[in-house]
Write an enzyme that holds these catalytic residues in place. Sequence first.
Site, PDB file in Angstrom:
ATOM      1  N   ILE A  74       0.935  -1.178  -0.065  1.00  0.00           N
ATOM      2  CA  ILE A  74       0.207  -0.007  -0.206  1.00  0.00           C
ATOM      3  C   ILE A  74       0.720   1.283   0.113  1.00  0.00           C
ATOM      4  O   ILE A  74       0.532   2.798  -0.095  1.00  0.00           O
ATOM      5  CB  ILE A  74      -1.216  -0.181   1.290  1.00  0.00           C
ATOM      6  CG1 ILE A  74      -0.254  -0.201   2.846  1.00  0.00           C
ATOM      7  CG2 ILE A  74      -2.319  -0.879   0.898  1.00  0.00           C
ATOM      8  CD1 ILE A  74      -1.438   0.230   3.872  1.00  0.00           C
ATOM      9  N   GLY A  75       2.510   1.071   0.247  1.00  0.00           N
ATOM     10  CA  GLY A  75       2.645   2.556  -0.254  1.00  0.00           C
ATOM     11  C   GLY A  75       4.478   2.458  -0.291  1.00  0.00           C
ATOM     12  O   GLY A  75       4.700   0.860   0.338  1.00  0.00           O
ATOM     13  N   GLY A  77       8.753   3.738   0.467  1.00  0.00           N
ATOM     14  CA  GLY A  77       9.755   4.860   1.245  1.00  0.00           C
ATOM     15  C   GLY A  77      10.661   4.202   0.250  1.00  0.00           C
ATOM     16  O   GLY A  77      11.491   3.780  -0.259  1.00  0.00           O
ATOM     17  N   SER A  80      11.940   1.652   3.039  1.00  0.00           N
ATOM     18  CA  SER A  80      10.615   0.396   3.909  1.00  0.00           C
ATOM     19  C   SER A  80       9.544   0.591   2.523  1.00  0.00           C
ATOM     20  O   SER A  80       9.828   1.102   2.149  1.00  0.00           O
ATOM     21  CB  SER A  80      10.097   0.958   4.986  1.00  0.00           C
ATOM     22  OG  SER A  80       9.322   2.237   4.411  1.00  0.00           O
ATOM     23  N   VAL A  82       5.218  -0.553   2.552  1.00  0.00           N
ATOM     24  CA  VAL A  82       3.776  -0.638   3.642  1.00  0.00           C
ATOM     25  C   VAL A  82       3.320  -1.899   2.542  1.00  0.00           C
ATOM     26  O   VAL A  82       2.538  -1.550   1.676  1.00  0.00           O
ATOM     27  CB  VAL A  82       3.549   0.295   3.954  1.00  0.00           C
ATOM     28  CG1 VAL A  82       2.146   0.308   5.038  1.00  0.00           C
ATOM     29  CG2 VAL A  82       4.440   1.722   4.159  1.00  0.00           C
ATOM     30  N   LYS A  97       4.524  -2.732   8.220  1.00  0.00           N
ATOM     31  CA  LYS A  97       6.083  -1.563   7.581  1.00  0.00           C
ATOM     32  C   LYS A  97       7.129  -2.357   7.436  1.00  0.00           C
ATOM     33  O   LYS A  97       8.183  -2.172   8.791  1.00  0.00           O
ATOM     34  CB  LYS A  97       6.147  -0.309   8.424  1.00  0.00           C
ATOM     35  CG  LYS A  97       7.545   0.151   7.386  1.00  0.00           C
ATOM     36  CD  LYS A  97       7.583   2.574   8.649  1.00  0.00           C
ATOM     37  CE  LYS A  97       8.660   2.687   8.036  1.00  0.00           C
ATOM     38  NZ  LYS A  97       8.303   3.866   8.817  1.00  0.00           N
ATOM     39  N   ASP A 190       8.819  15.317  10.905  1.00  0.00           N
ATOM     40  CA  ASP A 190       8.929  15.090   9.402  1.00  0.00           C
ATOM     41  C   ASP A 190       7.107  15.580   8.978  1.00  0.00           C
ATOM     42  O   ASP A 190       7.013  14.547   7.766  1.00  0.00           O
ATOM     43  CB  ASP A 190       8.879  13.593   8.532  1.00  0.00           C
ATOM     44  CG  ASP A 190       9.322  13.503   7.234  1.00  0.00           C
ATOM     45  OD1 ASP A 190       9.072  15.092   6.567  1.00  0.00           O
ATOM     46  OD2 ASP A 190       9.141  12.697   6.824  1.00  0.00           O
TER      47      ASP A 190
END
Length: 434
Positions: A74-75, A77, A80, A82, A97, A190
């Site tokens: 779903i994501g 970075g 990482s 997710v 994560k 952040d």
Amino acid sequence: MHGGQYQVASPKLHHCHYSLTDSSFADSEDEEAEAPPPRTPLQKLTTDMCKDRKTIKELMIGRRVGFYKVRGEIGCGTFSRVKMAFHALAKDKVALKVLDKTRLDAQAQRLLSKEISSMELLQHPNVVRLYEVVETPSRLYLVLEYAGGGDLHNKICNEGKCIDNTSKIILAQILSAIKYMHDINIIHRDLKAENVLFTSSSCVKVADFGFSTRVSNRTDALDTFCGSPPYAAPELFRDESYLGPPVDVWAMGVLLFFMVTGTMPFRAETMGKLRRCIIDGAYTIPPWVAGPCQKLIRGILRPVPADRYAVDQMMGCDWLLPVEFPWSLVRQKPVSSLQSLLGSEYGELEEEEEEEIRSSLEELGFTSVHPRINRPTDSRSPVTGVYRILLHRAQKRRGCDCPPVVRGMVRDPKREGLGAYRGLRHTSKLCLLS
Ligand code: ADE
């Protein structure tokens, strides 16, 4: 700690060998004469993790991690990815994560351990929760509260700027989360629209504590440049050291500008020009932005940190005057005499909640975990994972995650959690869980 009752029997098959060493979890092998009692969900799952070929294969290929069934990505970075996952016993959705340990340099490891230790301290309706940390020889998994409604950046990119009341509701929740963090000396560092997630159309969660830090005192100077340049305060470009809280405040100012206008206050083609814009405080608020909101933006986006609004000033601003929070049942030390008076009701609720969790744990097969006597706290224990998921579920049922409303707007009774106003009908301005 009951986390120790699960022991990893083989270092090779680290994540699939769970042995049950406590009698309360064990199959009764001695009782030959009578049929054994039906196995609990926990016994069935742990047996499958050791003996069932399909389950073992899923554990080996990463389709299962600990007690979680892993679904799609779903994501992602820098360090990482997710993924969505389900707790096989509690059946709740979580976000996993996933970090590849071999790709983490010393700096990334330091940030990760700060991320975990910050999140372990945080329990707030507008902060993504950490339920558990699972480690395998090659990976580390942070098991997080799932926020399935997307992020604020995508929302604004797809739908355009937010209407005034929506912006108020969103900012009030972010502010509530940041005040809570700063009160326990955690600085996020952040804050940006990508890190503001939605669990429903109006309930937001601040996420990603990867740059967060704990200060011993709010006046401690920090010196690491963190975060995303368009949200960075001028002192981050200008000075050698900076104070944590004003940096989070500045980022909230950028977020607020982005919400109400659909554009960023500081934009430039190069990093050098962006830096210049931010240091000079060169931004223009469109004239159609409501006056009290303009005043708030101007109070926040001040180049000198000491001149900038503090969190409490933001909370007290005219623009947020009509925002009301439903009373939240997040456990916090009473800070006012009024809250002290509510202490007895807190106690009752806590007992009710604990009884509910104890009974759910028992149904699953965790017979010797009593939340009052034995609150699991070690994030690297599967018992903690299930306990925190059940605790959060009980809190949500009691309306703990209810978003605020703007006075004068009609509440939708279908979207209200049970007991949203239990405990305190707080109708004065901004009751931000403080
Ligand atoms: N993406 C990053 N963190 C997430 C979370 N906690 N829930 C849903 N999506 C996410």
